[in-house]
Write a protein that holds these residues in place. Structure first.
Motif: not given
Length: 358
Positions: A102, A105-110, A112-114, A116
């Motif tokens: 895992e 990654e940073e979610n460009r929409t929100t 936030q870091r998630e 993946r």
């Protein structure tokens, strides 16, 4: 492909099922023709690999370097239109290197870091685990867990592996320094142990001629993943008689040291025998072999043909056997000679009556 093998009262297949068996036989013949475009000889090895694949089993291949083990497996995956992945096992290989890991990654929409999940090389249909005995037990265990559960767990999330899923682990019988041999209990998870031997003179002549010329052959896929899954279901529907099951049990139970009816040479040469998984794989593999040979039922000859690849890695020989040059294959040969194939001879023999009564 018809998935229902229906037998009449006399054990004969109905017409629709005979046609299904014939289609399997035709596919097997075409597979051999396609493989022969690239691979010279090794017909028995190819047959055993296909039997294991159609039985949802896995294989250990043992042979010296240069016998085209990798080429054979990659060619087989092309013939079956399956995704192929090769993993070179080394002493520094970690479990996450094969199962995946895992990453954050940073979610460009929100914003936030998630987390993946990045799948590892295990996420393919045909896995070549090259030189599995050269990687530490922790990584070996990760592979064996994936084979058994057909999934990998990263963190708290389970990730199912693709289906069909077929693992071929190779071992080099030479240069054993710095290796981590698979324990017998872990080898038992493999359906077959297949020996890849040197080619004959004519085969090696053809290998030399082909591989040193400007000759390139194209492979045409014969079966796809969906058809293989249907065939795996069809294999389990092949009928097997009580006599064949009794013969299989008699063969395997004779390897268990200290049990009733076990031959003297087994007591002398073996430390441990085969467990129930050997019986299951013998019967299941024989069902697949019967289909490949165009039959809708299992015969004693199917059990006999698969006895060595199923049993050789499940029999633990002792020092006496090693000093006399006795191998597990030697023990299996002796057992095949002394085990009656006729039903009345098998059931009326006092020694086998002890085995069946145990």
């Amino acid at each position: 492909m018809n998935q229902h093998l229906v037998t009449s009262g006399e054990g004969e297949l109905e017409q629709a099922d005979r046609e299904a068996v014939q289609r399997v036989r035709d596919a097997y013949d075409e597979l051999k023709r396609q493989m022969a475009r690239i691979i010279v000889g090794q017909e028995q090895v190819i047959e055993q690999l296909l039997i294991a694949l159609f039985s949802r089993g896995h294989c250990i291949l043992e042979g010296v370097p240069g016998l085209a083990k990798t080429l054979m497996i990659s060619t087989l995956s092309k013939c079956l239109a399956l995704e192929f992945s090769r993993i070179q096992f080394t002493p520094d290989l970690m479990p996450s290197d094969i199962t995946g890991t895992e990453v954050i990654e940073e979610n460009r929409t929100t914003g936030q870091r998630e987390f993946r999940f990045l799948p590892g090389p295990l996420f393919a249909n045909v896995i070549l685990a090259d030189e599995i005995n050269r990687t530490p037990p922790k990584t070996q265990a990760a592979l064996l867990e994936a084979m058994q559960e057909r999934q990998v767990t990263v963190g708290r999330v389970r990730h199912p592996l693709p289906d069909p899923f077929f693992v071929l682990a190779t071992q080099n019988p030479i240069e054993q320094e710095g290796t981590y041999p698979l324990p017998e209990a872990q080898q038992d998870r493999f359906m077959f142990k297949v020996f890849v031997r040197y080619p004959s003179y004519r085969e090696e002549f053809e290998i030399a001629r082909r591989t040193t010329a400007l000759l390139q052959e194209e492979i045409t896929p014969v079966l796809d993943g969906r058809q293989i899954l249907e065939l795996q279901q069809l294999v389990r529907r092949v009928p097997v008689s009580d006599h064949v099951i009794n013969y299989t049990l008699a063969l395997v139970r004779q390897t268990r040291v200290g049990e009733l009816g076990v031959p003297d040479f087994v007591q002398e040469w073996l430390s441990w025998g085969a467990g129930p998984r050997a019986v299951q794989y013998l019967i299941l593999g024989s069902k697949a072999r019967a289909l490949l040979y165009g039959r809708g039922h299992v015969q004693i000859e199917d059990i006999q043909a698969l006895a060595k690849p199923v049993l050789r890695h499940r029999l633990v020989t002792n020092f006496t056997a090693a000093s006399e040059g006795v191998t597990p294959d030697t023990v299996v040969d002796r057992l095949l000679k002394i085990t009656p194939t006729r039903e009345n001879e098998l059931t009326q023999d006092p020694r086998f009556q002890k085995i069946f009564a145990a």
